[in-house]
Design a protein around this motif. Sequence first.
Motif, mmCIF file in Angstrom:
data_model
loop_
_atom_site.group_PDB
_atom_site.id
_atom_site.type_symbol
_atom_site.label_atom_id
_atom_site.label_comp_id
_atom_site.label_asym_id
_atom_site.label_seq_id
_atom_site.Cartn_x
_atom_site.Cartn_y
_atom_site.Cartn_z
ATOM 1 N N GLU A 6 0.825 -1.208 0.000
ATOM 2 C CA GLU A 6 0.000 0.000 0.000
ATOM 3 C C GLU A 6 0.863 1.263 0.000
ATOM 4 O O GLU A 6 0.512 2.260 -0.632
ATOM 5 C CB GLU A 6 -0.949 -0.005 1.199
ATOM 6 N N LEU A 7 1.985 1.227 0.704
ATOM 7 C CA LEU A 7 2.887 2.373 0.686
ATOM 8 C C LEU A 7 3.415 2.629 -0.723
ATOM 9 O O LEU A 7 3.485 3.790 -1.171
ATOM 10 C CB LEU A 7 4.052 2.152 1.651
ATOM 11 N N LEU A 8 3.760 1.557 -1.433
ATOM 12 C CA LEU A 8 4.305 1.712 -2.779
ATOM 13 C C LEU A 8 3.221 2.068 -3.791
ATOM 14 O O LEU A 8 3.321 3.091 -4.493
ATOM 15 C CB LEU A 8 5.011 0.417 -3.199
ATOM 16 N N PHE A 9 2.184 1.218 -3.891
ATOM 17 C CA PHE A 9 1.215 1.353 -4.977
ATOM 18 C C PHE A 9 0.169 2.443 -4.732
ATOM 19 O O PHE A 9 -0.367 3.001 -5.692
ATOM 20 C CB PHE A 9 0.511 0.016 -5.215
ATOM 21 N N ARG A 10 -0.131 2.735 -3.504
ATOM 22 C CA ARG A 10 -1.110 3.779 -3.224
ATOM 23 C C ARG A 10 -0.444 5.046 -2.690
ATOM 24 O O ARG A 10 -0.650 6.142 -3.218
ATOM 25 C CB ARG A 10 -2.169 3.262 -2.243
ATOM 26 N N GLY A 11 0.370 4.914 -1.642
ATOM 27 C CA GLY A 11 0.973 6.103 -1.058
ATOM 28 C C GLY A 11 1.932 6.817 -1.993
ATOM 29 O O GLY A 11 1.850 8.032 -2.193
ATOM 30 N N ALA A 12 2.882 6.050 -2.594
ATOM 31 C CA ALA A 12 3.905 6.664 -3.437
ATOM 32 C C ALA A 12 3.405 6.917 -4.860
ATOM 33 O O ALA A 12 3.494 8.038 -5.367
ATOM 34 C CB ALA A 12 5.152 5.772 -3.467
ATOM 35 N N LEU A 13 2.876 5.862 -5.522
ATOM 36 C CA LEU A 13 2.501 6.000 -6.919
ATOM 37 C C LEU A 13 1.262 6.870 -7.129
ATOM 38 O O LEU A 13 1.114 7.486 -8.185
ATOM 39 C CB LEU A 13 2.268 4.614 -7.531
ATOM 40 N N VAL A 14 0.365 6.901 -6.160
ATOM 41 C CA VAL A 14 -0.841 7.725 -6.314
ATOM 42 C C VAL A 14 -0.694 9.042 -5.556
ATOM 43 O O VAL A 14 -0.753 10.128 -6.148
ATOM 44 C CB VAL A 14 -2.094 6.966 -5.825
ATOM 45 N N GLY A 15 -0.493 8.959 -4.249
ATOM 46 C CA GLY A 15 -0.472 10.166 -3.433
ATOM 47 C C GLY A 15 0.696 11.086 -3.725
ATOM 48 O O GLY A 15 0.512 12.280 -4.023
ATOM 49 N N ALA A 16 1.927 10.558 -3.656
ATOM 50 C CA ALA A 16 3.104 11.405 -3.810
ATOM 51 C C ALA A 16 3.257 11.919 -5.241
ATOM 52 O O ALA A 16 3.576 13.096 -5.458
ATOM 53 C CB ALA A 16 4.351 10.629 -3.386
ATOM 54 N N VAL A 17 3.046 11.052 -6.228
ATOM 55 C CA VAL A 17 3.196 11.493 -7.625
ATOM 56 C C VAL A 17 2.157 12.549 -7.970
ATOM 57 O O VAL A 17 2.458 13.559 -8.627
ATOM 58 C CB VAL A 17 3.096 10.286 -8.576
ATOM 59 N N ALA A 18 0.921 12.349 -7.532
ATOM 60 C CA ALA A 18 -0.125 13.333 -7.814
ATOM 61 C C ALA A 18 0.174 14.667 -7.147
ATOM 62 O O ALA A 18 -0.044 15.740 -7.731
ATOM 63 C CB ALA A 18 -1.482 12.800 -7.356
ATOM 64 N N ALA A 19 0.696 14.624 -5.915
ATOM 65 C CA ALA A 19 0.987 15.857 -5.195
ATOM 66 C C ALA A 19 2.224 16.564 -5.727
ATOM 67 O O ALA A 19 2.270 17.804 -5.800
ATOM 68 C CB ALA A 19 1.162 15.559 -3.704
ATOM 69 N N GLY A 20 3.226 15.783 -6.114
ATOM 70 C CA GLY A 20 4.490 16.392 -6.517
ATOM 71 C C GLY A 20 4.571 16.815 -7.954
ATOM 72 O O GLY A 20 5.329 17.750 -8.297
ATOM 73 N N PHE A 21 3.784 16.187 -8.831
ATOM 74 C CA PHE A 21 3.908 16.477 -10.264
ATOM 75 C C PHE A 21 2.612 16.985 -10.877
ATOM 76 O O PHE A 21 2.488 17.039 -12.098
ATOM 77 C CB PHE A 21 4.382 15.219 -11.005
ATOM 78 N N ASP A 22 1.657 17.317 -10.031
ATOM 79 C CA ASP A 22 0.387 17.885 -10.492
ATOM 80 C C ASP A 22 -0.280 16.972 -11.530
ATOM 81 O O ASP A 22 -0.714 17.415 -12.597
ATOM 82 C CB ASP A 22 0.600 19.279 -11.074
ATOM 83 N N VAL A 23 -0.347 15.699 -11.192
ATOM 84 C CA VAL A 23 -0.971 14.695 -12.056
ATOM 85 C C VAL A 23 -2.279 14.277 -11.403
ATOM 86 O O VAL A 23 -2.394 14.232 -10.173
ATOM 87 C CB VAL A 23 -0.040 13.477 -12.248
#
Length: 337
Positions: free
Chosen positions: A252-269
Amino acid sequence: MTDWAAFAGFTGLVLAVLLSLAHFSRGVPHAEGTGSDAPAAPHDSESGPAQNARVGSPDDPVSTPAEPDETHEPADPDTVSLASFSVDSTDASPRPEPPTLAGGDGAADAESDVTAGSEPDSDREPPGVTAAPVSAVSERSASAADLPPHLLLANVALSQAFLGGFLGLGAWYAGVPAAALGFSVTDLPAKLALGVGLGIALYGANRVGSTVSERFGIAPDEAVRESLTPRTAAGWVFLFAVALPLIAGFEELLFRGALVGAVAAGFDVSPWLMAAVSSAAFGAGHGAQGRLGIVVTGLLGFVLAAAFVLTGSLLVVVVAHYLVNALEFAGHELFGW
Protein backbone atom coordinates in the motif's frame (compact mmCIF):
# COMPACT_ATOMS: atom_id res chain seq x y z
CA MET A 1 12.01 21.77 -0.07
CA THR A 2 10.71 18.46 -1.30
CA ASP A 3 12.79 16.75 -3.99
CA TRP A 4 9.97 15.01 -5.83
CA ALA A 5 12.25 13.82 -8.64
CA ALA A 6 14.54 12.05 -6.17
CA PHE A 7 11.60 10.30 -4.52
CA ALA A 8 10.26 9.31 -7.94
CA GLY A 9 13.64 7.69 -8.58
CA PHE A 10 13.44 5.74 -5.32
CA THR A 11 9.90 4.69 -6.16
CA GLY A 12 10.81 3.60 -9.69
CA LEU A 13 13.74 1.55 -8.43
CA VAL A 14 11.64 -0.26 -5.83
CA LEU A 15 8.91 -0.91 -8.38
CA ALA A 16 11.42 -2.27 -10.91
CA VAL A 17 12.87 -4.67 -8.32
CA LEU A 18 9.41 -5.85 -7.29
CA LEU A 19 8.25 -6.44 -10.87
CA SER A 20 11.49 -8.29 -11.65
CA LEU A 21 10.95 -10.58 -8.68
CA ALA A 22 7.37 -11.15 -9.77
CA HIS A 23 8.55 -12.08 -13.26
CA PHE A 24 11.15 -14.56 -12.07
CA SER A 25 8.78 -16.06 -9.49
CA ARG A 26 6.50 -17.23 -12.28
CA GLY A 27 8.94 -20.08 -12.98
CA VAL A 28 7.28 -22.48 -15.38
CA PRO A 29 4.36 -20.91 -17.30
CA HIS A 30 0.88 -21.44 -15.82
CA ALA A 31 -1.84 -23.41 -17.54
CA GLU A 32 -4.60 -20.96 -18.35
CA GLY A 33 -7.75 -21.33 -16.30
CA THR A 34 -6.32 -23.98 -14.02
CA GLY A 35 -5.57 -23.98 -10.35
CA SER A 36 -4.49 -26.40 -7.72
CA ASP A 37 -8.06 -27.60 -7.27
CA ALA A 38 -8.84 -27.91 -10.96
CA PRO A 39 -9.40 -31.39 -12.42
CA ALA A 40 -6.62 -32.93 -14.43
CA ALA A 41 -7.18 -32.33 -18.12
CA PRO A 42 -6.46 -34.89 -20.84
CA HIS A 43 -3.42 -34.20 -22.97
CA ASP A 44 -2.77 -34.34 -26.65
CA SER A 45 -1.69 -37.71 -27.92
CA GLU A 46 1.45 -36.29 -29.51
CA SER A 47 2.90 -35.01 -26.26
CA GLY A 48 4.72 -38.21 -25.34
CA PRO A 49 4.12 -41.36 -23.32
CA ALA A 50 3.91 -39.51 -20.04
CA GLN A 51 0.77 -37.79 -21.23
CA ASN A 52 -0.82 -40.75 -23.00
CA ALA A 53 -1.26 -43.12 -20.06
CA ARG A 54 -4.56 -43.16 -18.27
CA VAL A 55 -6.11 -45.52 -15.78
CA GLY A 56 -8.31 -48.23 -17.17
CA SER A 57 -10.47 -50.94 -15.73
CA PRO A 58 -11.49 -54.44 -16.85
CA ASP A 59 -14.85 -53.03 -18.02
CA ASP A 60 -13.34 -49.95 -19.60
CA PRO A 61 -10.58 -50.96 -22.00
CA VAL A 62 -8.19 -48.26 -22.99
CA SER A 63 -5.45 -48.02 -25.54
CA THR A 64 -2.08 -49.10 -24.25
CA PRO A 65 0.80 -46.69 -24.89
CA ALA A 66 3.94 -47.75 -26.64
CA GLU A 67 6.34 -49.70 -24.49
CA PRO A 68 8.83 -47.27 -22.94
CA ASP A 69 12.52 -47.55 -23.54
CA GLU A 70 13.93 -49.71 -20.74
CA THR A 71 17.23 -47.85 -20.88
CA HIS A 72 15.56 -44.54 -20.10
CA GLU A 73 15.84 -43.75 -16.41
CA PRO A 74 12.63 -42.40 -14.81
CA ALA A 75 12.91 -38.81 -13.74
CA ASP A 76 12.46 -37.62 -10.20
CA PRO A 77 9.15 -36.01 -9.17
CA ASP A 78 8.73 -32.49 -10.51
CA THR A 79 10.08 -29.70 -8.36
CA VAL A 80 10.76 -26.02 -8.90
CA SER A 81 13.60 -23.70 -8.09
CA LEU A 82 13.66 -21.55 -4.98
CA ALA A 83 12.80 -18.53 -7.11
CA SER A 84 9.47 -20.00 -8.16
CA PHE A 85 6.38 -19.97 -5.98
CA SER A 86 4.07 -21.61 -8.53
CA VAL A 87 4.49 -23.90 -11.47
CA ASP A 88 2.46 -25.81 -13.99
CA SER A 89 2.33 -29.59 -13.82
CA THR A 90 3.72 -29.82 -17.37
CA ASP A 91 7.22 -31.29 -17.50
CA ALA A 92 9.80 -30.04 -19.94
CA SER A 93 10.78 -33.56 -20.99
CA PRO A 94 8.42 -36.56 -21.00
CA ARG A 95 9.33 -39.56 -18.93
CA PRO A 96 8.15 -43.12 -19.57
CA GLU A 97 5.03 -44.36 -17.88
CA PRO A 98 4.21 -47.93 -16.94
CA PRO A 99 1.51 -49.79 -18.89
CA THR A 100 -2.10 -49.26 -17.91
CA LEU A 101 -3.76 -51.28 -15.19
CA ALA A 102 -5.41 -53.34 -17.89
CA GLY A 103 -1.93 -54.55 -18.88
CA GLY A 104 -1.31 -56.00 -15.45
CA ASP A 105 1.99 -54.29 -14.50
CA GLY A 106 0.70 -50.77 -13.99
CA ALA A 107 -0.97 -51.56 -10.67
CA ALA A 108 2.22 -52.98 -9.22
CA ASP A 109 4.23 -49.97 -10.38
CA ALA A 110 1.66 -47.57 -8.98
CA GLU A 111 1.71 -49.42 -5.67
CA SER A 112 5.50 -49.26 -5.58
CA ASP A 113 5.31 -45.48 -6.14
CA VAL A 114 3.04 -45.11 -3.14
CA THR A 115 5.17 -47.25 -0.87
CA ALA A 116 8.25 -45.32 -1.97
CA GLY A 117 6.61 -42.13 -0.68
CA SER A 118 6.45 -40.34 -4.03
CA GLU A 119 3.36 -38.51 -5.10
CA PRO A 120 1.78 -39.80 -8.33
CA ASP A 121 1.71 -37.45 -11.28
CA SER A 122 -1.56 -35.71 -11.97
CA ASP A 123 -1.23 -36.97 -15.55
CA ARG A 124 -1.90 -40.50 -14.34
CA GLU A 125 -5.34 -39.60 -13.06
CA PRO A 126 -8.40 -39.99 -15.24
CA PRO A 127 -10.08 -36.76 -16.37
CA GLY A 128 -12.32 -35.26 -13.71
CA VAL A 129 -10.48 -36.73 -10.73
CA THR A 130 -8.48 -34.34 -8.57
CA ALA A 131 -5.57 -35.28 -6.38
CA ALA A 132 -6.57 -36.11 -2.83
CA PRO A 133 -4.99 -34.01 -0.06
CA VAL A 134 -1.79 -35.63 1.16
CA SER A 135 0.97 -34.66 3.53
CA ALA A 136 3.57 -34.60 0.78
CA VAL A 137 4.34 -31.37 -1.02
CA SER A 138 2.48 -31.01 -4.33
CA GLU A 139 4.10 -30.49 -7.72
CA ARG A 140 3.34 -26.77 -7.46
CA SER A 141 6.02 -26.25 -4.82
CA ALA A 142 9.43 -27.59 -4.17
CA SER A 143 10.07 -30.48 -1.87
CA ALA A 144 9.51 -30.04 1.85
CA ALA A 145 13.25 -30.12 2.49
CA ASP A 146 13.94 -27.41 -0.09
CA LEU A 147 11.03 -24.99 0.23
CA PRO A 148 9.15 -25.22 3.55
CA PRO A 149 6.37 -22.64 4.09
CA HIS A 150 8.01 -20.97 7.08
CA LEU A 151 11.11 -20.18 5.02
CA LEU A 152 8.96 -18.85 2.20
CA LEU A 153 7.07 -16.64 4.65
CA ALA A 154 10.29 -15.41 6.20
CA ASN A 155 11.74 -14.67 2.76
CA VAL A 156 8.64 -12.72 1.70
CA ALA A 157 8.49 -10.81 4.99
CA LEU A 158 12.17 -9.86 4.88
CA SER A 159 12.08 -8.79 1.24
CA GLN A 160 8.97 -6.68 1.79
CA ALA A 161 10.45 -5.11 4.92
CA PHE A 162 13.69 -4.31 3.08
CA LEU A 163 11.95 -2.72 0.09
CA GLY A 164 9.56 -0.83 2.34
CA GLY A 165 12.44 0.47 4.43
CA PHE A 166 14.29 1.59 1.32
CA LEU A 167 11.19 3.42 0.08
CA GLY A 168 10.75 5.04 3.48
CA LEU A 169 14.39 6.12 3.40
CA GLY A 170 13.74 7.71 0.01
CA ALA A 171 10.74 9.60 1.38
CA TRP A 172 12.85 10.92 4.28
CA TYR A 173 15.74 11.87 1.99
CA ALA A 174 13.47 13.69 -0.47
CA GLY A 175 11.49 15.41 2.29
CA VAL A 176 8.13 14.07 1.14
CA PRO A 177 5.31 15.30 3.41
CA ALA A 178 3.63 12.56 5.39
CA ALA A 179 0.23 13.74 4.22
CA ALA A 180 1.16 13.10 0.58
CA LEU A 181 1.74 9.45 1.42
CA GLY A 182 -1.53 9.20 3.33
CA PHE A 183 -0.12 9.24 6.87
CA SER A 184 -2.43 10.97 9.34
CA VAL A 185 -3.30 10.51 13.01
CA THR A 186 -6.72 12.14 12.84
CA ASP A 187 -9.96 10.14 13.03
CA LEU A 188 -8.12 6.86 13.54
CA PRO A 189 -11.16 4.90 14.84
CA ALA A 190 -13.29 5.95 11.87
CA LYS A 191 -10.53 5.11 9.39
CA LEU A 192 -9.94 1.74 11.05
CA ALA A 193 -13.64 0.92 10.88
CA LEU A 194 -13.79 1.99 7.23
CA GLY A 195 -10.81 -0.21 6.42
CA VAL A 196 -12.39 -3.20 8.14
CA GLY A 197 -15.65 -2.74 6.26
CA LEU A 198 -13.87 -2.32 2.93
CA GLY A 199 -11.71 -5.38 3.50
CA ILE A 200 -14.68 -7.61 4.34
CA ALA A 201 -16.60 -6.32 1.33
CA LEU A 202 -13.67 -6.93 -1.02
CA TYR A 203 -13.17 -10.44 0.33
CA GLY A 204 -16.86 -11.21 -0.15
CA ALA A 205 -16.78 -9.89 -3.73
CA ASN A 206 -13.66 -11.93 -4.42
CA ARG A 207 -15.31 -15.13 -3.18
CA VAL A 208 -18.40 -14.51 -5.27
CA GLY A 209 -16.25 -13.84 -8.32
CA SER A 210 -14.24 -17.03 -7.76
CA THR A 211 -17.41 -19.09 -7.42
CA VAL A 212 -18.86 -17.68 -10.63
CA SER A 213 -15.61 -18.16 -12.57
CA GLU A 214 -15.36 -21.78 -11.43
CA ARG A 215 -18.87 -22.38 -12.77
CA PHE A 216 -17.52 -21.46 -16.20
CA GLY A 217 -14.47 -23.69 -15.79
CA ILE A 218 -12.05 -20.88 -14.95
CA ALA A 219 -10.39 -21.77 -11.69
CA PRO A 220 -7.99 -19.34 -10.03
CA ASP A 221 -4.36 -20.38 -9.62
CA GLU A 222 -3.87 -20.88 -5.89
CA ALA A 223 -0.31 -22.19 -5.98
CA VAL A 224 1.15 -19.14 -4.23
CA ARG A 225 -1.32 -19.36 -1.35
CA GLU A 226 -0.75 -23.10 -1.07
CA SER A 227 3.03 -22.71 -0.95
CA LEU A 228 2.75 -20.06 1.79
CA THR A 229 0.21 -21.93 3.91
CA PRO A 230 1.72 -22.68 7.33
CA ARG A 231 1.81 -26.20 8.73
CA THR A 232 2.20 -25.32 12.40
CA ALA A 233 0.44 -23.10 14.93
CA ALA A 234 3.56 -20.92 15.19
CA GLY A 235 3.54 -20.55 11.42
CA TRP A 236 -0.05 -19.27 11.46
CA VAL A 237 0.83 -16.75 14.16
CA PHE A 238 3.79 -15.54 12.11
CA LEU A 239 1.61 -15.32 9.01
CA PHE A 240 -1.15 -13.23 10.60
CA ALA A 241 1.01 -11.14 12.96
CA VAL A 242 4.14 -10.50 10.88
CA ALA A 243 4.09 -11.56 7.22
CA LEU A 244 0.66 -10.31 6.14
CA PRO A 245 0.95 -6.92 7.91
CA LEU A 246 4.33 -6.36 6.25
CA ILE A 247 2.98 -7.31 2.85
CA ALA A 248 -0.09 -5.08 3.17
CA GLY A 249 1.91 -2.16 4.59
CA PHE A 250 4.64 -2.23 1.96
CA GLU A 251 2.38 -2.76 -1.04
CA GLU A 252 0.00 0.00 0.00
CA LEU A 253 2.89 2.37 0.69
CA LEU A 254 4.31 1.71 -2.78
CA PHE A 255 1.21 1.35 -4.98
CA ARG A 256 -1.11 3.78 -3.22
CA GLY A 257 0.97 6.10 -1.06
CA ALA A 258 3.90 6.66 -3.44
CA LEU A 259 2.50 6.00 -6.92
CA VAL A 260 -0.84 7.73 -6.31
CA GLY A 261 -0.47 10.17 -3.43
CA ALA A 262 3.10 11.41 -3.81
CA VAL A 263 3.20 11.49 -7.63
CA ALA A 264 -0.12 13.33 -7.81
CA ALA A 265 0.99 15.86 -5.19
CA GLY A 266 4.49 16.39 -6.52
CA PHE A 267 3.91 16.48 -10.26
CA ASP A 268 0.39 17.89 -10.49
CA VAL A 269 -0.97 14.70 -12.06
CA SER A 270 -4.56 13.52 -11.69
CA PRO A 271 -4.73 11.01 -8.81
CA TRP A 272 -7.30 9.01 -10.79
CA LEU A 273 -4.86 8.63 -13.66
CA MET A 274 -2.23 7.41 -11.22
CA ALA A 275 -4.80 5.09 -9.65
CA ALA A 276 -5.18 3.39 -13.03
CA VAL A 277 -1.42 3.23 -13.59
CA SER A 278 -0.69 1.91 -10.11
CA SER A 279 -3.43 -0.71 -10.43
CA ALA A 280 -1.90 -2.04 -13.65
CA ALA A 281 1.48 -2.22 -11.91
CA PHE A 282 -0.15 -3.85 -8.89
CA GLY A 283 -1.61 -6.58 -11.09
CA ALA A 284 1.71 -7.12 -12.87
CA GLY A 285 3.41 -7.43 -9.48
CA HIS A 286 1.29 -10.52 -8.82
CA GLY A 287 2.36 -12.33 -11.97
CA ALA A 288 3.11 -15.49 -9.98
CA GLN A 289 -0.65 -16.01 -9.73
CA GLY A 290 -1.10 -16.38 -13.50
CA ARG A 291 -3.03 -14.21 -15.93
CA LEU A 292 -6.32 -14.54 -14.11
CA GLY A 293 -4.57 -13.51 -10.90
CA ILE A 294 -3.11 -10.44 -12.61
CA VAL A 295 -6.55 -9.31 -13.74
CA VAL A 296 -8.20 -9.94 -10.37
CA THR A 297 -5.47 -8.22 -8.36
CA GLY A 298 -5.46 -5.32 -10.83
CA LEU A 299 -9.17 -4.75 -10.23
CA LEU A 300 -8.68 -5.10 -6.49
CA GLY A 301 -5.84 -2.59 -6.69
CA PHE A 302 -8.03 -0.04 -8.43
CA VAL A 303 -10.69 -0.31 -5.71
CA LEU A 304 -8.00 0.23 -3.07
CA ALA A 305 -6.56 3.14 -5.05
CA ALA A 306 -10.01 4.72 -5.32
CA ALA A 307 -10.48 4.34 -1.56
CA PHE A 308 -7.10 6.02 -1.04
CA VAL A 309 -8.00 8.93 -3.32
CA LEU A 310 -11.38 9.43 -1.64
CA THR A 311 -10.15 9.15 1.96
CA GLY A 312 -6.55 10.32 1.66
CA SER A 313 -5.70 7.69 4.27
CA LEU A 314 -3.09 4.96 3.95
CA LEU A 315 -4.46 3.26 7.08
CA VAL A 316 -7.81 2.53 5.40
CA VAL A 317 -6.27 0.67 2.47
CA VAL A 318 -3.64 -1.13 4.60
CA VAL A 319 -6.33 -2.55 6.90
CA ALA A 320 -8.52 -3.52 3.93
CA HIS A 321 -5.60 -5.16 2.12
CA TYR A 322 -4.58 -7.08 5.22
CA LEU A 323 -8.10 -8.39 5.80
CA VAL A 324 -8.48 -9.58 2.20
CA ASN A 325 -5.29 -11.63 2.48
CA ALA A 326 -5.97 -12.88 6.00
CA LEU A 327 -9.55 -13.93 5.26
CA GLU A 328 -8.41 -15.70 2.11
CA PHE A 329 -5.99 -17.86 4.11
CA ALA A 330 -8.33 -18.40 7.03
CA GLY A 331 -11.41 -19.02 4.92
CA HIS A 332 -9.86 -21.49 2.53
CA GLU A 333 -7.39 -23.31 4.73
CA LEU A 334 -9.19 -23.33 8.05
CA PHE A 335 -12.85 -23.41 7.05
CA GLY A 336 -12.77 -24.74 3.49
CA TRP A 337 -14.54 -21.70 1.97
